[in-house]
Design an enzyme around this catalytic site. Structure first.
Site, PDB file in Angstrom:
ATOM      1  N   GLU A 302       0.816  -1.212   0.000  1.00 40.94           N
ATOM      2  CA  GLU A 302       0.000   0.000   0.000  1.00 40.94           C
ATOM      3  C   GLU A 302       0.852   1.266   0.000  1.00 40.94           C
ATOM      4  O   GLU A 302       0.642   2.177   0.790  1.00 40.94           O
ATOM      5  CB  GLU A 302      -0.956  -0.014   1.205  1.00 40.94           C
ATOM      6  CG  GLU A 302      -1.898  -1.196   1.154  1.00 40.94           C
ATOM      7  CD  GLU A 302      -2.898  -1.238   2.298  1.00 40.94           C
ATOM      8  OE1 GLU A 302      -2.579  -0.770   3.396  1.00 40.94           O
ATOM      9  OE2 GLU A 302      -4.016  -1.735   2.069  1.00 40.94           O
ATOM     10  N   ASP A 380      -8.653  -8.531   4.091  1.00 41.91           N
ATOM     11  CA  ASP A 380      -8.359  -7.474   5.060  1.00 41.91           C
ATOM     12  C   ASP A 380      -9.423  -7.376   6.154  1.00 41.91           C
ATOM     13  O   ASP A 380     -10.267  -6.485   6.098  1.00 41.91           O
ATOM     14  CB  ASP A 380      -8.241  -6.132   4.318  1.00 41.91           C
ATOM     15  CG  ASP A 380      -7.579  -5.050   5.171  1.00 41.91           C
ATOM     16  OD1 ASP A 380      -7.029  -5.387   6.233  1.00 41.91           O
ATOM     17  OD2 ASP A 380      -7.603  -3.878   4.751  1.00 41.91           O
ATOM     18  N   GLU A 408     -12.267  -1.922  12.583  1.00 47.91           N
ATOM     19  CA  GLU A 408     -12.148  -1.093  11.377  1.00 47.91           C
ATOM     20  C   GLU A 408     -13.286  -1.309  10.377  1.00 47.91           C
ATOM     21  O   GLU A 408     -13.868  -0.338   9.900  1.00 47.91           O
ATOM     22  CB  GLU A 408     -10.798  -1.370  10.708  1.00 47.91           C
ATOM     23  CG  GLU A 408     -10.632  -0.643   9.377  1.00 47.91           C
ATOM     24  CD  GLU A 408      -9.299  -0.911   8.699  1.00 47.91           C
ATOM     25  OE1 GLU A 408      -8.450  -1.609   9.288  1.00 47.91           O
ATOM     26  OE2 GLU A 408      -9.111  -0.431   7.570  1.00 47.91           O
TER      27      GLU A 408
END
Ligand SMILES: *[C@@H]1O[C@H](CO)[C@@H](O)[C@H](O)[C@H]1NC(C)=O
Ligand SMILES: *[C@@H]1O[C@H](CO)[C@@H](O)[C@H](O)[C@H]1NC(C)=O
Ligand SMILES: *[C@@H]1O[C@H](CO)[C@@H](O)[C@H](O)[C@H]1NC(C)=O
Ligand SMILES: *[C@@H]1O[C@H](CO)[C@@H](O)[C@H](O)[C@H]1NC(C)=O
Ligand SMILES: *[C@@H]1O[C@H](CO)[C@@H](O)[C@H](O)[C@H]1NC(C)=O
Ligand SMILES: *[C@@H]1O[C@H](CO)[C@@H](O)[C@H](O)[C@H]1NC(C)=O
Ligand SMILES: *[C@@H]1O[C@H](CO)[C@@H](O)[C@H](O)[C@H]1NC(C)=O
Ligand SMILES: *[C@@H]1O[C@H](CO)[C@@H](O)[C@H](O)[C@H]1NC(C)=O
Ligand SMILES: *[C@@H]1O[C@H](CO)[C@@H](O)[C@H](O)[C@H]1NC(C)=O
Ligand SMILES: *[C@@H]1O[C@H](CO)[C@@H](O)[C@H](O)[C@H]1NC(C)=O
Ligand SMILES: *[C@@H]1O[C@H](CO)[C@@H](O)[C@H](O)[C@H]1NC(C)=O
Ligand SMILES: *[C@@H]1O[C@H](CO)[C@@H](O)[C@H](O)[C@H]1NC(C)=O
Length: 849
Positions: A302, A380, A408
């Protein structure tokens, strides 16, 4: 004799509790005095240094017994000849002072022996830290009123039991929902580390032995001499609790011009000057932190720099740090979360394959002090994923599992989701390597492939909030993380109930109600977000909070669903798809390759099917979407009601705070339900057989009301608003009015108003019937529940838009409504927020829509 005090453990005190003490409240037990004679009155802690975990253990025992039972014990630091005492120390120190135990326990590092059978209670650790763990285990029993006589040894499942904290040096926390950093501010380490020490104490009590203090998206300026000195201070306050400090590194630090360090022209891991640079910096750190745990590295992931820039392998990158750490005994946690951007037009492209492609060929090339840190699933932290197949593909390497305690993608602590059952689906999964039992938990413990290193990394992201993590109930996840990292065979509900008794109380209705809500929470969240293995379906391009299914597709990020007008799902088969299923050992690969043997809850993870495809349940994919989304939201409606049964049984402060969240969740679960149902209804054109989707007889759409100073607004994404449309004030300075004549039969109704609470404005709303106000509120997510408690704020990532993140419901209960009444809402805009309204539901009692 077995003594158990559960009955006397009731909610004796309703004193306000901020949550700061978490599960270490040592709350007084009613009638605790009557047990004084059965508790020892001396404590012998076999270390005189106040910075040692054994000394701390002595103090915890003294404080705990005083607080829980009201009994004052004195603490000595050497053999005192007393006949009835609690002795805490290492096994070695005990043996020196008291002689050998008749049956010495078999302890490994961090393990402990707890014997409460005799007059003298023994709490003996293999090391100092183990003695402290045994102390907390004993105090946990005492605090739960459990005076059962026990004699047992307990050893950790794995040596690495770390937390990762994504704190940035400026004091912000990535994916943190509980305020700012406890230890960083303005680029440096703060001077007041009181909360940091308190956090270490909490972590020690659940067996966590290291904290990586800065974000994996790291910053080179952590390595200035001033910050290295600060790391030494953090380590000093954590060390008495046996918690070590680790840090995340920025791979290209050598070229970043870190103040006080050399500035090189390369960060090539094989360049001699780079090796010397890291060796030197590592040496500087160990001068300040002699027991530093090690480094965490996110490289070539990323946008982070890494060894691939220089055509070096990820193993060469990891080993650069391993060699610098090796003389000091530190380890490298090297993240497997490496992937490249992909193009969805390529049917065979698959982000889920990336980790295998990058790491499998390197197996055997990592130094012995490198651990590959692997997220539980291949994508993820989604609401459901299959176990990452990487656990089965690098047998020559050390492995750790990365779990996410901070939610998250799972409601950001504003939705209750008890995560232990999710984690257990992965930890207990049998990968069948070489057709033999290969549980993920046995891979990461090192047991399956004979490694001495391995374990657990939990992304926690505590902040300055008194609740630590952003919500009282979400702390069960931190507790469960530590308990499972110590012993992954523990049952999720057993762990939960320990936590409830310690954090709240042992009242049977408290334990039962909180257990039911918590155990139903993950299935409910999965049902109203993304079921059938479709991932969470949240907005992956913005906040990761509310619904936005179309953000999964047509991006380079590879979290695709491949939903079109007739079909949905990722074809990850070997025969016709991305081949991902073939990354598993043969027995598992065969199960996922075949649609008939793939479990329904992972169907769309592995297969691309028609919406009309029949599941094992006998239902079609599309109807199951509708049914589960309705079922999940319906379950979420029950949480607040169940919670209300606890009024007076727990302190008001935590009661109202959690009630506020349950009410919010109930409303937002409907937003989720409707958004996902509408989206797939729209794209497939297939109606809901039960006629619920798009059919809301109790709703009055705001856009259908008589508007003055308000105008219709087309919401993006469309599915985030009922009938795809909201209303907004015509200007952001003048008030708007929406009104309509009530046409439903006279009676008592719950009046629900769906509006949008954007970041950047605090609009005000007044709802009235015939000019009599029935409710008013300001859109800033403060509590509307009548309470004298201070303001409450939801900590999720805010949205500046009118969308699925800002969509919110407020309900006014038991309102008397007469046919012909004029319902009026007056909205006053504020800042960028144009008092946005979606709809009003007039709900006959018992109905929620
Ligand atoms: C009391 O604690 C012991 C030791 O942890 C445990 O085995 C036992 O199940 C506990 N008893 C109850 C009723 O929870
Ligand atoms: C340090 O922080 C603690 C916890 O937030 C606080 O109670 C204390 O007052 C602070 N000490 C100083 C000197 O500011
Ligand atoms: C460090 O060196 C790089 C070139 O390698 C340069 O771009 C950077 O500006 C330098 N930084 C400082 C603070 O000198
Ligand atoms: C790091 O390098 C500097 C400059 O060469 C030197 O003074 C210092 O002693 C080195 N520190 C360590 C810990 O090797
Ligand atoms: C990268 O390394 C590989 C293997 O060492 C080699 O075959 C290749 O030519 C290198 N590429 C570049 C651009 O240096
Ligand atoms: C993806 O591939 C298609 C077909 O080759 C191409 O038209 C498109 O530009 C590519 N998209 C990106 C973002 O590269
Ligand atoms: C096989 O793959 C193609 C794309 O190459 C896809 O269009 C087709 O639907 C797939 N067939 C099945 C049965 O999944
Ligand atoms: C979907 O249904 C169509 C028509 O019924 C059929 O031809 C096709 O094979 C099905 N596709 C898949 C992927 O099952
Ligand atoms: C839905 O919205 C459209 C246009 O935005 C509007 O014409 C229609 O009346 C609305 N439907 C209802 C039931 O309010
Ligand atoms: C509400 O108040 C307004 C302004 O005073 C008045 O014009 C209107 O008739 C009232 N409406 C009802 C239903 O009483
Ligand atoms: C608690 O967390 C929320 C959300 O991050 C934040 O807005 C609030 O200021 C925090 N309160 C305290 C006392 O830290
Ligand atoms: C009104 O909204 C506009 C556009 O969103 C914004 O630029 C402006 O600052 C807002 N006005 C006020 C008073 O906040």
């Amino acid at each position: 004799m077995i003594r158990f005090l559960a009955l006397s453990l009731c909610a004796s005190s309703a004193a306000a509790e901020s949550g700061l003490a978490a599960w270490l409240r040592y709350a007084p037990l009613q009638g605790g005095e009557s047990y004084h004679s059965s508790l020892p009155s001396h404590i012998v802690a076999l270390n005189t240094s106040s910075a040692s975990p054994v000394y701390v253990a002595g103090q915890e025992l003294q404080q705990g017994i005083q607080s829980i039972y009201g009994k004052q014990c004195n603490v000595h630091h050497s053999y005192d000849g007393a006949s009835s005492s609690i002795i805490v120390g290492t096994l070695d120190e005990y043996t020196k002072a008291y002689g050998s135990l008749s049956n010495p326990p078999n302890l490994i590092e961090d393990g402990y022996w707890l014997n409460t059978e005799g007059n003298t209670i023994q709490i003996l650790g293999k090391n100092e830290r183990g003695a402290l763990y045994g102390t907390f285990a004993y105090l946990s029993m005492l605090a739960q009123g459990n005076l059962t006589k026990v004699a047992y040894s307990s050893n950790p499942n794995a040596p690495v039991r770390w937390t990762n904290e994504w704190d940035n040096l400026d004091g912000s926390i990535e994916r943190g929902f509980a305020g700012n950093s406890n230890w960083f501010a303005n680029g440096v380490i703060v001077s007041n580390l009181t909360r940091t020490a308190e956090y270490a104490r909490l972590l020690a009590s659940i067996g966590i032995n290291a904290v990586v203090v800065n974000n994996v998206n790291a910053n080179a300026s952590l390595l200035t001499p001033q910050n290295i000195e600060g790391l030494g201070r953090i380590a000093d306050v954590m060390r008495p609790y046996g918690v070590q400090v680790g840090i995340s590194l920025y791979f290209s630090s050598p070229t970043s011009g870190v103040k006080g360090q050399a500035n090189l022209t390369t960060f090539d891991p094989l360049d001699e000057s780079v090796v010397a640079w890291w060796t030197n910096v590592t040496g500087q750190i160990y001068q300040q932190v002699p027991d530093m745990a090690g480094y965490l590295v996110k490289a070539n992931s990323e946008g982070q720099p890494g060894p691939l820039t220089y055509n070096r392998t990820l193993a060469q990158g990891a080993n650069l740090f391993a060699k610098a750490l090796q003389p000091h005994g530190g380890i490298v946690m090297f993240r497997a979360f490496v992937y490249n951007n992909l193009n969805e037009t390529d049917w065979y492209a698959d982000r889920a394959n990336a980790q295998i492609q990058f790491f499998k060929p390197l197996d055997g090339e990592f130094d012995s002090n490198v651990i590959i840190q692997i997220k539980y699933g291949p994508i993820d932290f989604q609401v459901r994923e299959p176990a990452s197949p990487l656990f089965a593909n690098i047998p020559k390497s050390n492995a750790a599992i990365e779990l996410q305690v901070t939610q998250e993608y799972l409601g950001q602590q504003c939705h209750l989701v008890y995560l232990a059952p999710l984690w257990k689906t992965i930890l207990d999964f049998d990968l069948r390597v070489d057709n033999e039992s290969s549980l993920v938990r046995d891979v990461v413990s090192g047991q399956r492939f004979n490694h001495s290193l391995g374990g657990y990394a939990g992304v926690v992201n505590v902040g300055t909030n008194d609740t630590w993590i952003g919500s009282h109930m979400a702390m069960s996840n931190l507790y469960a993380y530590g308990r499972l990292a110590w012993d992954p065979t523990l049952d999720s509900q057993y762990v939960l109930q320990e936590w409830i008794r310690l954090t709240f109380n042992a009242d049977q209705s408290v334990v039962n109600t909180m257990t039911q809500i918590s155990m139903e929470s993950w299935p409910a969240y999965e049902n109203y977000s993304g079921n059938l293995g479709e991932q969470t379906l949240t907005d992956i391009l913005y906040t990761h909070f509310g619904p936005n299914p179309q953000t999964q597709d047509n991006t380079v990020w590879g979290q695709w669903t491949r939903a079109d007008h007739t079909t949905i799902g990722m074809d990850r088969t070997v025969s016709n798809g991305t081949g991902f299923a073939g990354n598993y050992p043969p027995e598992i690969a065969a199960m996922y390759e075949n649609i008939a043997t793939t479990p329904d809850n992972l169907l769309l993870w592995f297969h691309h099917v028609n919406y009309t495809h029949l599941l094992h349940s006998g239902e079609t994919v599309i109807q199951d979407f509708y049914d589960q989304h309705y079922a999940g939201a319906a379950t979420a409606q029950t949480f607040a009601t169940m919670w209300e049964s606890l009024k007076g049984k727990i302190d008001d402060e935590r009661y109202y705070d959690q009630l506020f969240r349950q009410v919010y969740q109930a409303g937002h679960s409907l937003v989720w339900r409707d958004a996902i149902s509408n989206f797939y209804n729209n794209i497939s054109g297939i109606p809901d057989a039960a006629h619920r989707v798009g059919n809301h007889p109790y709703r009055i759409e705001a856009e259908s009301m008589q508007l003055d100073g308000y105008k219709p607004y087309t919401v993006i994404p469309f599915e985030a608003a009922s009938n795809y449309t909201a209303i907004v004030t015509s200007s952001n300075t003048t008030t708007g009015t929406a009104q309509t004549m009530i046409t439903c039969p006279s009676g008592t109704y719950d009046v629900a108003v769906n509006y949008f609470d954007q970041f950047g404005g605090h609009s005000h709303f007044v709802v009235s019937l015939n000019n009599v106000t029935i409710g008013e509120w300001t859109a800033n997510l403060k509590p509307w529940i009548g309470s004298s408690e201070g303001p409450r704020v939801l900590g999720h990532t805010p949205s500046i838009y009118i969308d699925g993140h800002s969509a919110t419901r407020i309900t006014f209960s038991n309102v008397t409504v007469a046919k012909g009444d004029m319902l009026k809402i007056v909205g006053t805009p504020n800042g960028i927020e144009p008092a946005p309204l979606d709809y009003v539901s007039l709900l006959p009692l018992g109905i929620v829509d």
